[in-house]
Design an enzyme around this catalytic site. Structure first.
Site, short mmCIF file in Angstrom:
data_model
loop_
_atom_site.label_atom_id
_atom_site.label_comp_id
_atom_site.label_asym_id
_atom_site.label_seq_id
_atom_site.Cartn_x
_atom_site.Cartn_y
_atom_site.Cartn_z
N LYS A 1 12.62 -2.92 0.39
CA LYS A 1 13.55 -1.91 0.93
C LYS A 1 13.43 -1.82 2.45
O LYS A 1 14.43 -1.83 3.16
CB LYS A 1 13.27 -0.53 0.30
CG LYS A 1 13.38 -0.50 -1.21
CD LYS A 1 13.12 0.89 -1.77
CE LYS A 1 11.72 1.41 -1.50
NZ LYS A 1 10.64 0.66 -2.15
N ARG B 1 12.61 10.40 -4.03
CA ARG B 1 11.75 9.78 -5.04
C ARG B 1 11.56 10.68 -6.25
O ARG B 1 10.91 10.26 -7.21
CB ARG B 1 10.38 9.50 -4.45
CG ARG B 1 10.22 8.11 -3.84
CD ARG B 1 8.96 8.13 -3.03
NE ARG B 1 8.16 6.99 -2.99
CZ ARG B 1 8.04 6.20 -1.93
NH1 ARG B 1 8.79 6.37 -0.87
NH2 ARG B 1 7.18 5.23 -1.93
N ARG C 1 -2.08 -1.55 5.12
CA ARG C 1 -1.99 -0.14 4.74
C ARG C 1 -3.08 0.20 3.73
O ARG C 1 -3.34 -0.59 2.83
CB ARG C 1 -0.61 0.13 4.11
CG ARG C 1 0.46 0.36 5.16
CD ARG C 1 1.83 0.36 4.58
NE ARG C 1 1.99 1.20 3.39
CZ ARG C 1 3.15 1.43 2.80
NH1 ARG C 1 4.25 0.90 3.29
NH2 ARG C 1 3.22 2.19 1.73
N ARG D 1 0.88 -7.77 2.18
CA ARG D 1 1.66 -7.12 3.25
C ARG D 1 0.75 -6.75 4.42
O ARG D 1 -0.34 -6.22 4.25
CB ARG D 1 2.34 -5.87 2.71
CG ARG D 1 2.98 -5.02 3.83
CD ARG D 1 4.02 -4.07 3.31
NE ARG D 1 3.51 -3.05 2.42
CZ ARG D 1 4.29 -2.19 1.76
NH1 ARG D 1 5.61 -2.24 1.90
NH2 ARG D 1 3.76 -1.28 0.97
N ARG E 1 0.84 4.13 -7.42
CA ARG E 1 2.20 4.18 -6.87
C ARG E 1 3.23 3.68 -7.89
O ARG E 1 4.30 4.24 -8.02
CB ARG E 1 2.27 3.37 -5.57
CG ARG E 1 1.54 4.09 -4.44
CD ARG E 1 1.19 3.16 -3.31
NE ARG E 1 2.35 2.62 -2.65
CZ ARG E 1 2.37 1.47 -1.97
NH1 ARG E 1 1.26 0.76 -1.88
NH2 ARG E 1 3.44 1.07 -1.37
P1 ADP Z 1 9.18 -1.73 0.41
O1 ADP Z 1 9.71 -1.13 1.70
O2 ADP Z 1 10.21 -1.75 -0.68
O3 ADP Z 1 7.87 -1.15 -0.03
P2 ADP Z 1 8.68 -4.08 2.10
O4 ADP Z 1 9.98 -4.33 2.77
O5 ADP Z 1 7.58 -3.49 2.92
O6 ADP Z 1 8.89 -3.27 0.71
O7 ADP Z 1 8.18 -5.48 1.49
C1 ADP Z 1 6.92 -5.61 0.83
C2 ADP Z 1 6.26 -6.93 1.22
O8 ADP Z 1 7.02 -8.02 0.67
C3 ADP Z 1 6.17 -7.19 2.71
O9 ADP Z 1 4.96 -7.88 2.97
C4 ADP Z 1 7.39 -8.06 3.01
O10 ADP Z 1 7.17 -8.90 4.14
C5 ADP Z 1 7.52 -8.86 1.73
N1 ADP Z 1 8.91 -9.16 1.36
C6 ADP Z 1 10.02 -8.39 1.55
N2 ADP Z 1 11.11 -8.97 1.02
C7 ADP Z 1 10.68 -10.13 0.45
C8 ADP Z 1 11.33 -11.20 -0.29
N3 ADP Z 1 12.66 -11.17 -0.53
N4 ADP Z 1 10.57 -12.22 -0.74
C9 ADP Z 1 9.25 -12.25 -0.50
N5 ADP Z 1 8.57 -11.31 0.17
C10 ADP Z 1 9.27 -10.26 0.65
P1 AMP Z 2 6.42 3.97 1.44
O1 AMP Z 2 6.20 3.61 2.87
O2 AMP Z 2 7.84 4.29 1.11
O3 AMP Z 2 5.81 2.92 0.50
O4 AMP Z 2 5.61 5.33 1.17
C1 AMP Z 2 4.22 5.37 1.33
C2 AMP Z 2 3.66 6.65 0.77
O5 AMP Z 2 4.20 7.79 1.49
C3 AMP Z 2 3.97 6.94 -0.70
O6 AMP Z 2 3.06 6.31 -1.59
C4 AMP Z 2 3.84 8.47 -0.75
O7 AMP Z 2 2.47 8.86 -0.74
C5 AMP Z 2 4.44 8.88 0.60
N1 AMP Z 2 5.90 9.07 0.49
C6 AMP Z 2 6.88 8.38 1.15
N2 AMP Z 2 8.10 8.83 0.82
C7 AMP Z 2 7.90 9.81 -0.09
C8 AMP Z 2 8.77 10.64 -0.84
N3 AMP Z 2 10.11 10.56 -0.72
N4 AMP Z 2 8.21 11.57 -1.69
C9 AMP Z 2 6.89 11.68 -1.82
N5 AMP Z 2 6.01 10.90 -1.16
C10 AMP Z 2 6.51 9.97 -0.30
#
Ligand code: ADP
Ligand code: AMP
Length: 216
Positions: free
Chosen positions: A14, A89, A156, A123, A167
Site C-alpha cells: 500500500k 482499520r 521497523r 523491508r 498484526r
Molecule cells: P504496506 O504499506 O502495505 O505495509 P509496503 O509498501 O511497505 O507495504 O511494502 C512492504 C514491503 O514489500 C516493502 O519492503 C516493499 O519494498 C516490498 N514491496 C512492495 N510492493 C512489492 C511488490 N509488488 N513485489 C515485491 N515486493 C514489494
Molecule cells: P503501518 O505503517 O500502516 O503498517 O502501521 C504500523 C502500526 O501503526 C500498526 O501496526 C498500528 O500499531 C499503528 N497504526 C497505523 N494505522 C493505524 C490505524 N488506522 N488504526 C490503529 N493502529 C494503526
C-alpha cells in the site's frame, strides 16, 4: 476528486503504491502508520501512548488514530483528494471517517498471506526521507544506505516475526470486515497485489482512472 482508501494486509504494498501514485494524481499520501511513527520519534504525548501498542503489533486505540488523521486532513492540501494508506482499520474508524469526509473509492489489495511474511521481514526504510526498500525485491543501490540521501536504512521494530503475527491477526479480525462495509456502499474495488510493483501500479492506475462502477 481522488478521495481514495488503500485497504489490505500489512506488507501488501500500500505504502509503495501510494508513494508512486500520489505525486501523479496531485494528492497527498496520508499514512497513519507514518504519522504515528513521526509522533513516536518526536516524543509527543500521543506518540508515547501509541508506541506501547505499535511495538507489539497491536492496533493503536481508535480515538488516538482518528485524532491524528483528522488533524492531518485539516491541513488544507486535499483540494484534489488524498490517498489514505492504513486507515481506516476498524469499523469505528470507518464511521468516524465518514463523518469527516466522503470517500470516492476503496482499493482492496489482494495477496496471499504466504507472500507477505518475506516482504515484511526484508523491508527496510530510510528514517530521514521515508523511502521504503526491500532487501530481496527492491534493494538499495549501495548496501544498507538510502539511494536518495545516503542515510543508513533501518528495520521497523514491528517487522519482527512475533509482532507481524499479531498484526496479521488484527487485520483478519478487525480490518477484513471493512470490505463488506465498503462493498455495501458500492465503492470497493479489488486489486491483485501480486507480482512486481510496476504490474501492481499499472492495475491500480487503470482502476483509479476508470469511471467509478465501470472499472475493469
Ligand atoms: P504496506 O504499506 O502495505 O505495509 P509496503 O509498501 O511497505 O507495504 O511494502 C512492504 C514491503 O514489500 C516493502 O519492503 C516493499 O519494498 C516490498 N514491496 C512492495 N510492493 C512489492 C511488490 N509488488 N513485489 C515485491 N515486493 C514489494
Ligand atoms: P503501518 O505503517 O500502516 O503498517 O502501521 C504500523 C502500526 O501503526 C500498526 O501496526 C498500528 O500499531 C499503528 N497504526 C497505523 N494505522 C493505524 C490505524 N488506522 N488504526 C490503529 N493502529 C494503526
Amino acid at each position: 476528486m481522488y478521495r481514495l482508501v488503500f485497504l489490505g494486509p500489512p506488507g501488501a504494498g500500500k505504502g509503495t503504491q501510494a508513494a508512486r501514485l500520489a505525486g501523479d494524481l496531485g494528492v497527498p499520501h496520508l499514512s497513519t502508520g507514518e504519522l504515528l511513527r513521526a509522533a513516536v520519534a518526536a516524543g509527543t504525548p500521543l506518540g508515547v501512548e501509541a508506541d506501547r501498542f505499535m511495538r507489539g503489533g497491536h492496533l493503536v486505540p481508535d480515538d488516538l488514530v482518528v485524532r491524528i488523521l483528522a488533524e492531518r486532513l485539516a491541513r488544507g492540501d486535499t483540494a484534489r483528494g488524498f490517498i489514505l494508506d492504513g486507515f481506516p482499520r476498524t469499523r469505528a474508524q470507518a464511521e468516524a471517517l465518514a463523518r469527516i469526509t466522503a470517500i470516492d473509492r476503496v482499493l482492496d489489495f489482494d495477496i496471499p498471506e504466504t507472500l507477505l511474511l518475506e516482504r515484511l521481514t526484508e523491508r527496510r526504510s530510510c528514517p530521514k526521507c521515508g523511502t521504503v526498500y526491500n532487501l530481496k525485491t527492491r534493494p538499495p543501490r549501495a548496501d544498507s544506505v538510502c539511494d536518495r540521501d545516503g542515510g543508513p536504512l533501518t528495520q521497523r521494530s514491528d517487522d519482527r516475526p512475533e509482532a507481524v503475527r499479531t498484526r496479521f491477526a488484527a487485520y483478519r479480525e478487525l480490518t477484513v470486515p471493512l470490505t463488506e462495509y465498503y462493498r455495501a456502499q458500492g465503492i470497493l474495488e479489488r486489486i491483485d497485489a501480486t507480482g512486481p510493483p510496476e504490474a501492481v501500479e499499472e492495475r491500480l492506475r487503470r482502476t483509479v482512472t476508470s469511471v467509478p462502477g465501470e472499472g475493469l
